[in-house]
Motif scaffolding. Structure first.
Motif, PDB file in Angstrom:
ATOM      1  N   GLU A   1      31.227  29.675 100.253  1.00 55.87           N
ATOM      2  CA  GLU A   1      30.746  30.864 100.951  1.00 55.87           C
ATOM      3  C   GLU A   1      30.656  30.610 102.454  1.00 55.87           C
ATOM      4  N   GLU A   2      30.197  29.416 102.817  1.00 59.26           N
ATOM      5  CA  GLU A   2      30.123  29.056 104.240  1.00 59.26           C
ATOM      6  C   GLU A   2      31.512  29.045 104.861  1.00 59.26           C
ATOM      7  N   LEU A   3      32.497  28.550 104.123  1.00 58.00           N
ATOM      8  CA  LEU A   3      33.869  28.510 104.619  1.00 58.00           C
ATOM      9  C   LEU A   3      34.409  29.924 104.838  1.00 58.00           C
ATOM     10  N   LYS A   4      34.135  30.814 103.911  1.00 59.67           N
ATOM     11  CA  LYS A   4      34.594  32.199 104.044  1.00 59.67           C
ATOM     12  C   LYS A   4      34.002  32.847 105.294  1.00 59.67           C
ATOM     13  N   ILE A   5      32.708  32.640 105.516  1.00 62.63           N
ATOM     14  CA  ILE A   5      32.042  33.222 106.688  1.00 62.63           C
ATOM     15  C   ILE A   5      32.638  32.645 107.976  1.00 62.63           C
ATOM     16  N   TRP A   6      32.897  31.340 107.972  1.00 59.16           N
ATOM     17  CA  TRP A   6      33.468  30.687 109.159  1.00 59.16           C
ATOM     18  C   TRP A   6      34.856  31.228 109.485  1.00 59.16           C
ATOM     19  N   ILE A   7      35.691  31.401 108.454  1.00 58.37           N
ATOM     20  CA  ILE A   7      37.045  31.942 108.673  1.00 58.37           C
ATOM     21  C   ILE A   7      36.953  33.353 109.248  1.00 58.37           C
ATOM     22  N   THR A   8      36.033  34.143 108.735  1.00 61.55           N
ATOM     23  CA  THR A   8      35.866  35.513 109.227  1.00 61.55           C
ATOM     24  C   THR A   8      35.433  35.522 110.687  1.00 61.55           C
ATOM     25  N   LYS A   9      34.567  34.580 111.057  1.00 59.20           N
ATOM     26  CA  LYS A   9      34.096  34.492 112.445  1.00 59.20           C
ATOM     27  C   LYS A   9      35.210  34.107 113.414  1.00 59.20           C
TER      28      LYS A   9
ATOM     29  N   LEU B   1      40.915  37.990 105.943  1.00 60.65           N
ATOM     30  CA  LEU B   1      41.031  37.157 104.735  1.00 60.65           C
ATOM     31  C   LEU B   1      42.286  37.478 103.932  1.00 60.65           C
ATOM     32  N   ASP B   2      42.647  38.751 103.856  1.00 62.45           N
ATOM     33  CA  ASP B   2      43.825  39.133 103.072  1.00 62.45           C
ATOM     34  C   ASP B   2      45.117  38.575 103.653  1.00 62.45           C
ATOM     35  N   GLU B   3      45.112  38.241 104.937  1.00 65.04           N
ATOM     36  CA  GLU B   3      46.312  37.724 105.591  1.00 65.04           C
ATOM     37  C   GLU B   3      46.316  36.195 105.669  1.00 65.04           C
ATOM     38  N   CYS B   4      45.257  35.582 105.226  1.00 65.61           N
ATOM     39  CA  CYS B   4      45.097  34.126 105.367  1.00 65.61           C
ATOM     40  C   CYS B   4      45.665  33.395 104.150  1.00 65.61           C
TER      41      CYS B   4
ATOM     42  N   LEU C   1      37.321  29.685  95.611  1.00 66.08           N
ATOM     43  CA  LEU C   1      37.855  30.418  96.762  1.00 66.08           C
ATOM     44  C   LEU C   1      38.553  31.696  96.330  1.00 66.08           C
ATOM     45  N   GLN C   2      39.231  31.657  95.194  1.00 61.89           N
ATOM     46  CA  GLN C   2      39.862  32.882  94.678  1.00 61.89           C
ATOM     47  C   GLN C   2      38.808  33.944  94.380  1.00 61.89           C
ATOM     48  N   ALA C   3      37.679  33.512  93.845  1.00 66.17           N
ATOM     49  CA  ALA C   3      36.609  34.458  93.530  1.00 66.17           C
ATOM     50  C   ALA C   3      36.073  35.143  94.785  1.00 66.17           C
ATOM     51  N   LEU C   4      36.258  34.507  95.960  1.00 67.28           N
ATOM     52  CA  LEU C   4      35.811  35.075  97.231  1.00 67.28           C
ATOM     53  C   LEU C   4      36.889  35.912  97.906  1.00 67.28           C
ATOM     54  N   GLY C   5      38.047  36.051  97.232  1.00 62.56           N
ATOM     55  CA  GLY C   5      39.095  36.915  97.752  1.00 62.56           C
ATOM     56  C   GLY C   5      40.165  36.228  98.571  1.00 62.56           C
ATOM     57  N   LEU C   6      40.212  34.897  98.545  1.00 65.64           N
ATOM     58  CA  LEU C   6      41.217  34.153  99.303  1.00 65.64           C
ATOM     59  C   LEU C   6      42.436  33.856  98.440  1.00 65.64           C
ATOM     60  N   THR C   7      43.615  33.854  99.072  1.00 67.57           N
ATOM     61  CA  THR C   7      44.856  33.485  98.386  1.00 67.57           C
ATOM     62  C   THR C   7      45.042  31.981  98.498  1.00 67.57           C
TER      63      THR C   7
ATOM     64  N   TRP D   1      48.634  30.135  93.720  1.00 68.24           N
ATOM     65  CA  TRP D   1      48.253  29.477  92.467  1.00 68.24           C
ATOM     66  C   TRP D   1      47.641  30.501  91.522  1.00 68.24           C
ATOM     67  N   GLN D   2      48.070  30.426  90.268  1.00 66.08           N
ATOM     68  CA  GLN D   2      47.521  31.296  89.230  1.00 66.08           C
ATOM     69  C   GLN D   2      46.679  30.456  88.270  1.00 66.08           C
ATOM     70  N   ALA D   3      45.426  30.813  88.146  1.00 62.64           N
ATOM     71  CA  ALA D   3      44.538  30.063  87.258  1.00 62.64           C
ATOM     72  C   ALA D   3      44.958  30.229  85.807  1.00 62.64           C
ATOM     73  N   ALA D   4      44.904  29.136  85.067  1.00 61.70           N
ATOM     74  CA  ALA D   4      45.191  29.204  83.633  1.00 61.70           C
ATOM     75  C   ALA D   4      44.079  29.984  82.940  1.00 61.70           C
TER      76      ALA D   4
END
Length: 335
Positions: free
Chosen positions: A40-48, A53-56, A74-80, A122-125
């Motif tokens: 979650e901290e990583l997601k906030i940092w990337i946004t700042k 996020l959709d383009e990252c 990270l996938q659960a947070l919307g990252l590719t 990556w596609q989760a099994a």
């Protein structure tokens, strides 16, 4: 020239993630804990950093038990997320003549690879496959422990150390009970899921393929329909041939590529030995290779690859093994 999408390289370790964000050729670094709070901290940092996020693109090396939970988080947070074979990253670093190595440098290298190569997401099994894989890994660990203890039992027997013999025998008995329970759990996991059960029955129809091999293949590979061909599956497992020939001076021996998961190749070895003697199709195939002078191990490797082709065929067709039909096709295929 099109603007490159922002790329994130992550060097994964047990307790922390070293992160490199590559935007417009500039690298920004950060380290977070390897935990849900860290993701979650990583997601906030990337946004700042004013990154959408959709383009990252996020990329990390395949590091066994550590990379998959990070990718899921990270996938659960919307990252590719892409998980890449470490050999690809290493080769990319060699092409850049990278000389130094530490966590931060590795993360930046992964980010540059991600920006240049755009690896597949990556596609989760499915959860049932991940659980089956975990059960198979645990079963192998228990069997390895039992073999170690049996080796010790033999050594202490030779030394006539009856006290330790008894102690080890108790442990071996406990391991036997745990192995039996784990095998039951694996069978139950397959039987409770129709897709796993269907593919298991099809693969088990091939002479030489037993329940243990079926379970490993289902756990490690999953749905074989996702592969475009049997050759693609064989390459994924690392049983494809690798040639080493160049000009007139280099005439290296053709070997197995071994680029895939070691567990699947280990699980295929003994079935290939059995199939080369008892499978009517593969016995003929192996005899022809031996008659052509191919070494014993090379014959087993070729039978392993052919087994993968046969497994792919029965699963994709939904038809159990038919020796009369497959024998005509195998006879016409080159080694």
């Amino acid at each position: 020239m099109d603007k490159e999408a922002p790329a994130v390289g992550i060097d994964v370790s047990k307790h922390k993630l070293d992160v490199a964000l590559l935007v417009d050729g500039k690298v920004r670094s950060k380290s977070v804990k390897n935990s849900n709070a860290g993701y979650e901290e990583l997601k906030i940092w990337i946004t700042k950093q004013k990154v959408v996020l959709d383009e990252c693109l996020v990329c990390m090396e395949s590091t066994g038990v550590y990379s998959e939970p990070v990718a899921l988080g990270l996938q659960a947070l919307g990252l590719t997320v892409s998980i890449v074979n470490p050999a690809r990253i290493k080769g990319f670093g060699q092409s850049e003549l990278v000389r130094n190595k530490n966590d931060g440098i590795d993360a930046a290298l992964i980010a540059r690879y991600c920006a240049k190569m755009h690896p597949e997401p990556w596609q989760a099994a499915p959860p049932e496959q991940r659980r089956l894989r975990g059960l198979c890994d645990r079963l192998k660990a228990l069997k390895d422990m039992r073999q170690q203890e049996e080796n010790r039992l033999e050594a202490y027997g030779t030394a006539s150390n009856t006290e330790l013999e008894g102690h080890i025998q108790q442990h071996v008995s406990w391991l036997n009970s745990q192995i039996k329970q784990m095998e039951h759990d694996i069978d139950d996991q397959i039987n409770r899921h129709p897709n796993l059960k269907r593919d298991a029955d099809l693969m088990a129809s091939i002479p030489g393929i037993g329940k243990a091999t079926v379970a490993v293949m289902l756990g490690q590979v999953g749905d074989m329909h996702r592969f475009s061909s049997a050759k693609a599956l064989a390459a994924h497992l690392g049983v494809s041939p690798r040639q080493r020939v160049s000009g007139t001076s280099v005439r290296g021996r053709t070997t197995m590529s071994r680029t895939g998961n070691r567990a699947t190749r280990s699980a295929l070895y003994m079935p290939a030995v059995v199939a080369s003697h008892h499978n009517p199709v593969l016995r003929t195939f192996a005899e022809r290779l031996r008659a052509n002078g191919l070494p014993k191990k090379a014959v087993i490797g070729a039978v392993m690859r052919k087994l993968v082709h046969v497994m792919y065929a029965v699963v994709r067709s939904g038809v159990a093994f038919m020796p009369d039909y497959l024998e005509k096709r195998v006879r016409g295929q080159s080694t």
